[in-house]
Design an enzyme around this catalytic site. Structure first.
Site, PDB file in Angstrom:
ATOM      1  N   ASP A 136      10.146  -1.921  -5.163  1.00  0.00           N
ATOM      2  CA  ASP A 136       9.781  -0.536  -4.905  1.00  0.00           C
ATOM      3  C   ASP A 136      10.506  -0.049  -3.656  1.00  0.00           C
ATOM      4  O   ASP A 136      10.392  -0.655  -2.591  1.00  0.00           O
ATOM      5  CB  ASP A 136       8.263  -0.427  -4.715  1.00  0.00           C
ATOM      6  CG  ASP A 136       7.775   1.003  -4.876  1.00  0.00           C
ATOM      7  OD1 ASP A 136       8.514   1.834  -5.461  1.00  0.00           O
ATOM      8  OD2 ASP A 136       6.654   1.301  -4.425  1.00  0.00           O
ATOM      9  N   HIS A 143       8.141  12.198   1.855  1.00  0.00           N
ATOM     10  CA  HIS A 143       6.960  11.325   1.839  1.00  0.00           C
ATOM     11  C   HIS A 143       6.985  10.374   3.033  1.00  0.00           C
ATOM     12  O   HIS A 143       5.970  10.206   3.726  1.00  0.00           O
ATOM     13  CB  HIS A 143       6.917  10.532   0.526  1.00  0.00           C
ATOM     14  CG  HIS A 143       5.938   9.391   0.529  1.00  0.00           C
ATOM     15  ND1 HIS A 143       4.572   9.573   0.381  1.00  0.00           N
ATOM     16  CD2 HIS A 143       6.125   8.047   0.670  1.00  0.00           C
ATOM     17  CE1 HIS A 143       3.963   8.386   0.426  1.00  0.00           C
ATOM     18  NE2 HIS A 143       4.878   7.450   0.602  1.00  0.00           N
ATOM     19  N   GLU A 212       0.600   7.517  -6.463  1.00  0.00           N
ATOM     20  CA  GLU A 212       1.905   7.844  -5.888  1.00  0.00           C
ATOM     21  C   GLU A 212       2.831   8.265  -7.016  1.00  0.00           C
ATOM     22  O   GLU A 212       2.999   7.529  -8.001  1.00  0.00           O
ATOM     23  CB  GLU A 212       2.518   6.645  -5.138  1.00  0.00           C
ATOM     24  CG  GLU A 212       1.868   6.390  -3.794  1.00  0.00           C
ATOM     25  CD  GLU A 212       2.657   5.415  -2.909  1.00  0.00           C
ATOM     26  OE1 GLU A 212       2.521   5.495  -1.677  1.00  0.00           O
ATOM     27  OE2 GLU A 212       3.394   4.575  -3.441  1.00  0.00           O
ATOM     28  N   GLU A 214       6.179   8.600  -8.614  1.00  0.00           N
ATOM     29  CA  GLU A 214       7.491   7.963  -8.479  1.00  0.00           C
ATOM     30  C   GLU A 214       8.237   8.001  -9.806  1.00  0.00           C
ATOM     31  O   GLU A 214       7.665   8.218 -10.866  1.00  0.00           O
ATOM     32  CB  GLU A 214       7.336   6.478  -8.070  1.00  0.00           C
ATOM     33  CG  GLU A 214       6.634   6.256  -6.753  1.00  0.00           C
ATOM     34  CD  GLU A 214       6.922   4.871  -6.150  1.00  0.00           C
ATOM     35  OE1 GLU A 214       7.964   4.278  -6.477  1.00  0.00           O
ATOM     36  OE2 GLU A 214       6.087   4.403  -5.346  1.00  0.00           O
ATOM     37  N   ASP A 246       2.363   4.493  -8.664  1.00  0.00           N
ATOM     38  CA  ASP A 246       2.190   3.295  -7.836  1.00  0.00           C
ATOM     39  C   ASP A 246       0.849   3.394  -7.113  1.00  0.00           C
ATOM     40  O   ASP A 246       0.773   3.758  -5.945  1.00  0.00           O
ATOM     41  CB  ASP A 246       3.360   3.238  -6.844  1.00  0.00           C
ATOM     42  CG  ASP A 246       3.312   1.996  -5.958  1.00  0.00           C
ATOM     43  OD1 ASP A 246       2.725   1.001  -6.372  1.00  0.00           O
ATOM     44  OD2 ASP A 246       3.862   2.066  -4.841  1.00  0.00           O
ATOM     45  N   ARG A 250      -5.325   2.672   0.180  1.00  0.00           N
ATOM     46  CA  ARG A 250      -4.841   3.011   1.527  1.00  0.00           C
ATOM     47  C   ARG A 250      -5.590   2.296   2.648  1.00  0.00           C
ATOM     48  O   ARG A 250      -5.006   1.983   3.688  1.00  0.00           O
ATOM     49  CB  ARG A 250      -4.941   4.522   1.749  1.00  0.00           C
ATOM     50  CG  ARG A 250      -4.139   5.357   0.773  1.00  0.00           C
ATOM     51  CD  ARG A 250      -2.662   5.042   0.863  1.00  0.00           C
ATOM     52  NE  ARG A 250      -1.888   5.918  -0.020  1.00  0.00           N
ATOM     53  CZ  ARG A 250      -0.605   5.748  -0.283  1.00  0.00           C
ATOM     54  NH1 ARG A 250       0.053   4.731   0.247  1.00  0.00           N
ATOM     55  NH2 ARG A 250       0.014   6.563  -1.100  1.00  0.00           N
ATOM     56  N   GLN A 253      -4.387  -1.196   2.672  1.00  0.00           N
ATOM     57  CA  GLN A 253      -3.011  -1.186   3.174  1.00  0.00           C
ATOM     58  C   GLN A 253      -2.963  -1.101   4.700  1.00  0.00           C
ATOM     59  O   GLN A 253      -2.212  -1.832   5.352  1.00  0.00           O
ATOM     60  CB  GLN A 253      -2.267   0.003   2.554  1.00  0.00           C
ATOM     61  CG  GLN A 253      -0.776   0.058   2.866  1.00  0.00           C
ATOM     62  CD  GLN A 253      -0.071   1.187   2.112  1.00  0.00           C
ATOM     63  OE1 GLN A 253      -0.680   1.905   1.325  1.00  0.00           O
ATOM     64  NE2 GLN A 253       1.223   1.342   2.355  1.00  0.00           N
ATOM     65  N   LYS A 266      -1.288  -2.890  -3.206  1.00  0.00           N
ATOM     66  CA  LYS A 266      -0.427  -2.393  -4.275  1.00  0.00           C
ATOM     67  C   LYS A 266      -0.421  -3.304  -5.497  1.00  0.00           C
ATOM     68  O   LYS A 266       0.185  -2.955  -6.502  1.00  0.00           O
ATOM     69  CB  LYS A 266       1.022  -2.305  -3.761  1.00  0.00           C
ATOM     70  CG  LYS A 266       1.233  -1.428  -2.542  1.00  0.00           C
ATOM     71  CD  LYS A 266       1.496   0.014  -2.920  1.00  0.00           C
ATOM     72  CE  LYS A 266       2.054   0.795  -1.742  1.00  0.00           C
ATOM     73  NZ  LYS A 266       2.408   2.170  -2.147  1.00  0.00           N
ATOM     74  N   THR A 270       0.213  -0.909 -11.457  1.00  0.00           N
ATOM     75  CA  THR A 270       1.235   0.129 -11.377  1.00  0.00           C
ATOM     76  C   THR A 270       1.424   0.609 -12.811  1.00  0.00           C
ATOM     77  O   THR A 270       1.585  -0.213 -13.713  1.00  0.00           O
ATOM     78  CB  THR A 270       2.565  -0.445 -10.837  1.00  0.00           C
ATOM     79  OG1 THR A 270       2.319  -1.064  -9.575  1.00  0.00           O
ATOM     80  CG2 THR A 270       3.619   0.633 -10.689  1.00  0.00           C
ATOM     81  N   GLU A 379      -1.035  12.108   1.634  1.00  0.00           N
ATOM     82  CA  GLU A 379      -0.383  13.256   2.267  1.00  0.00           C
ATOM     83  C   GLU A 379      -1.195  14.534   2.060  1.00  0.00           C
ATOM     84  O   GLU A 379      -1.386  15.305   2.992  1.00  0.00           O
ATOM     85  CB  GLU A 379       1.020  13.456   1.671  1.00  0.00           C
ATOM     86  CG  GLU A 379       1.994  12.332   1.951  1.00  0.00           C
ATOM     87  CD  GLU A 379       3.194  12.386   1.013  1.00  0.00           C
ATOM     88  OE1 GLU A 379       3.151  11.722  -0.040  1.00  0.00           O
ATOM     89  OE2 GLU A 379       4.160  13.105   1.332  1.00  0.00           O
TER      90      GLU A 379
END
Lengths: 436, 436
Positions: A136, A143, A212, A214, A246, A250, A253, A266, A270, A379
């Site tokens: 990834d 971002h 996410e 992507e 993805d 958080r 993380q 993660k 996915t 975000e």
């Protein structure tokens, strides 16, 4: 382009126009063995059945390789290389075109039509590849900046290496699932009070579950270990592109990622879209990526400055109670690095890529500070401080149980000529209750 | 233990005593198809040929599964589960024991001996597994501390999360190679002057190429995505252990690793030893790992506090000119986290492990500040500031072209009863000269 009119009924707003011809792996109730297909309009074309009935009779070059269409993954077909993908796609386009030179193959062959054309609603889609390694990247500059501001303030938001190399990390391949597979909220270690001086984690279901937005790119061409792929040859390694979500925990993380990067945050899942849009089909939609104000090293310099794709991307959220909102609209052009640049960087050490490897683009957010252009809830909610409005008075900071996230993407605006990805869907299931 | 005397000649100092029975994948000039074997003394026992000649006649439980021994990897055998590994190993031990209850199988069968017993010098070893995902942990506390001091000073050397969870990251599976495969020095981006205010990278062959002394553990039991492996059941997922050299480009790493962790600095090659020592064979050598002064969460608490292995590890370096030195001697007991704890943590999110996945322990360094106990040259040279003495007046800060690194490891001290890993060898080839 007259060759793109078809004798077959293809809805004008279909993502799977004759200009597309994406590849995937399907099964049906009547024939449960996964096999290769392409999507055209509202139908899948079963290429295993097509092959078995001599559908490729006019394309002699594929004939020694026809067993690839009986495989449960696209790895073998992809490994045949881009020139072969090109001729197979063109042949299928010509078979379906209104003025096909091969009318007896399918147009005038109702019996074969009945065998190979399966309504998509009767199709089960499978993961298109057996994915060896998944990498990834982090090429979505906006971002990276938005997240960097949250974690390090605006002056240190973008790390010194960011504009010199496509930052990336190895991801978890085993937990990549096809669109429609439910995603269970993970449990893990989180800091309930990250600002406390003494850092003591709590075991908890993830409280900051995120999506996410992507793109994913599948590799077709293997390189030998020790031998880099030159930037000029990197496009030959590119099979095609899918949409990718993805999923990210958080809170997990934030606690785990120092110093070796994201891991458990993660690795639980996915999601990718089932139909792989070939690099050839995306060629007309190549465009310039974000400008890099840094002098990059020669091994990353592309001759062609049109190397990312102008794909209109959208994220929709539907809550358990049925309220919906389009939470993101942006374009895949908002990338600082292209897939060929990622391939050149990935292999410059001699790292060997293999057919079926997956490269993620990194989260794609637009260039403005508008919430609606951002590719993650981290975000959009400014780290959980703001809310995102859904219909019916509902709002979100992060994903709740029962939320369904749908990514869609399409290139071009001409009805009847759309090159789209369909959707990439995942619904959040509650965390397991574990006892110890 | 009388059952461990053999009618077959096994050198007293062999790593592959009858107490061991490690599994691997071999081929020979006469029979070039890779297949399953075990090592005993100076010989491989070709289990494909053994099976074909009814060698497992007295072990009915394996008979429905005998095709696993014809496979080019151990994945299928491993997936049969630990109870099956146990009975197969015990049966092979009994076939080779001096007072074997099955003398007609091999002891009195010269013709079968000639077919299945291959001198190891005539054997080509292959990668033992088709490795799906590879995860590298960081459980060597002394290594983490030594590196942390270099990068962040002694007070911030160990991150707040380190003693609460086994820190790890996803590694590159495709570039894992079997012992003996040359390793080409990678090219990449490095900062020639890391202290300069303006960070501008240079393209260069790696100038700080390093080895890392690790163990690798292979997974045998798959768990379903979404369903964690409880700590008490984690040992059932553990097939066996190999030696591992996690080659590292330290200058590439220093520049690239923020914020997502090591990538190109590790993706060019990882070497493992060919013979996988079963978890069963290591059982007598379980010992207490490093004490954790932190109250860990219940999902990581083991009932048994003897959960790491007392394996005597050694690293030897031989230069191009033939000078040699033993540069490291330590024990695999210097780990803060055990493989079952890594498995429990890895899967607590629901991440699915598969048969053939590989877990790295992290670099193992001893508890003292002695250079000779450190598992990497980064530590031994204090980041390139000190030298490591080799014979003949040669010295090293990092690896030079032509250097050959050999890791060896063995458990137990009783001759005739050693449980060892053989060696894990890799020699450095010069970097490619690339032009752009």
């Amino acid at each position: 382009m007259s060759t793109l009119r078809s004798w077959f009924s293809i809805p004008r707003d279909s993502h799977f126009s004759l200009a597309n011809i994406p590849f995937g792996i399907i099964s049906t109730a009547a024939s449960p063995t996964p096999r290769v297909a392409v999507a055209i309009g509202d139908h899948a074309v079963d290429l295993d059945a097509f092959t078995a009935n001599n559908g490729f009779q006019a394309l002699s070059i594929i004939q020694p390789h026809q067993t690839v269409f009986s495989q449960p993954s696209l790895n073998a077909f992809a490994a045949l290389g881009r020139p072969m993908h090109t001729v197979v796609r063109k042949y299928i386009q010509s078979v379906f075109s209104a003025d096909t030179p091969y009318p007896d193959v399918l147009k005038n062959n109702a019996s074969l039509q009945a065998q190979v054309l399966v309504p998509l609603e009767h199709v089960t889609s499978h993961l298109p590849f057996k994915i060896g390694d998944y990498t990834d990247f982090y090429a979505g500059l906006h971002h990276a900046y938005n997240c960097g501001v949250m974690f390090r303030g605006s002056s240190g938001a973008i790390q010194p290496n960011y504009k010199y190399l496509p930052v990336g990390y190895h991801g978890r391949a085993s937990s990549i699932v096809v669109s429609g597979t439910p995603i269970r909220r993970p449990n893990g270690q989180v800091l309930l009070d990250p600002s406390a001086e003494k850092k003591i984690p709590t075991f908890s279901p993830c409280r900051m579950l995120d999506m996410e937005l992507e793109l994913g790119a599948f590799i077709c061409k293997a390189n030998t270990q020790g031998e880099p792929v030159a930037i000029g040859e990197a496009p030959d390694s590119l099979f095609g592109v899918v949409l990718m979500n993805d999923w990210s925990a958080r809170d997990v993380q934030a606690w785990e990622y120092v110093p070796l990067g994201p891991f458990n945050s993660k690795n639980f899942g996915t999601t990718i879209s089932p139909w792989v849009v070939l690099a050839d089909a995306l060629e007309p939609f190549k465009t310039q990526g974000l400008e890099n104000d840094t002098e990059i090293l020669p091994y990353l310099q592309e001759k062609d400055n049109k190397s990312v794709y102008d794909i209109q991307l959208q994220v929709d959220l539907k809550t358990q109670s049925g309220n919906t909102a389009t939470i993101t609209k942006t374009s895949a052009r908002h990338l600082l690095w292209s897939f060929p640049q990622m391939i050149a960087h990935h292999t410059i050490t001699g790292c060997n890529l293999q057919s079926g490897d997956l490269l993620g683009s990194g989260t794609i957010s637009g260039s403005t500070t508008a919430q609606s252009e951002m590719g993650s809830l981290l975000e959009q909610s400014a780290g959980g401080k703001k809310t995102v409005k859904i219909a019916g008075g509902e709002e979100r900071r992060f994903l709740e149980d029962g939320d369904e996230v749908t990514i869609s993407g399409v290139c071009g605006g001409d009805e009847g000529m759309l090159v789209g990805f369909g959707t990439c869907v995942g619904k959040i299931e509650p965390a397991l209750t574990l006892s110890f």
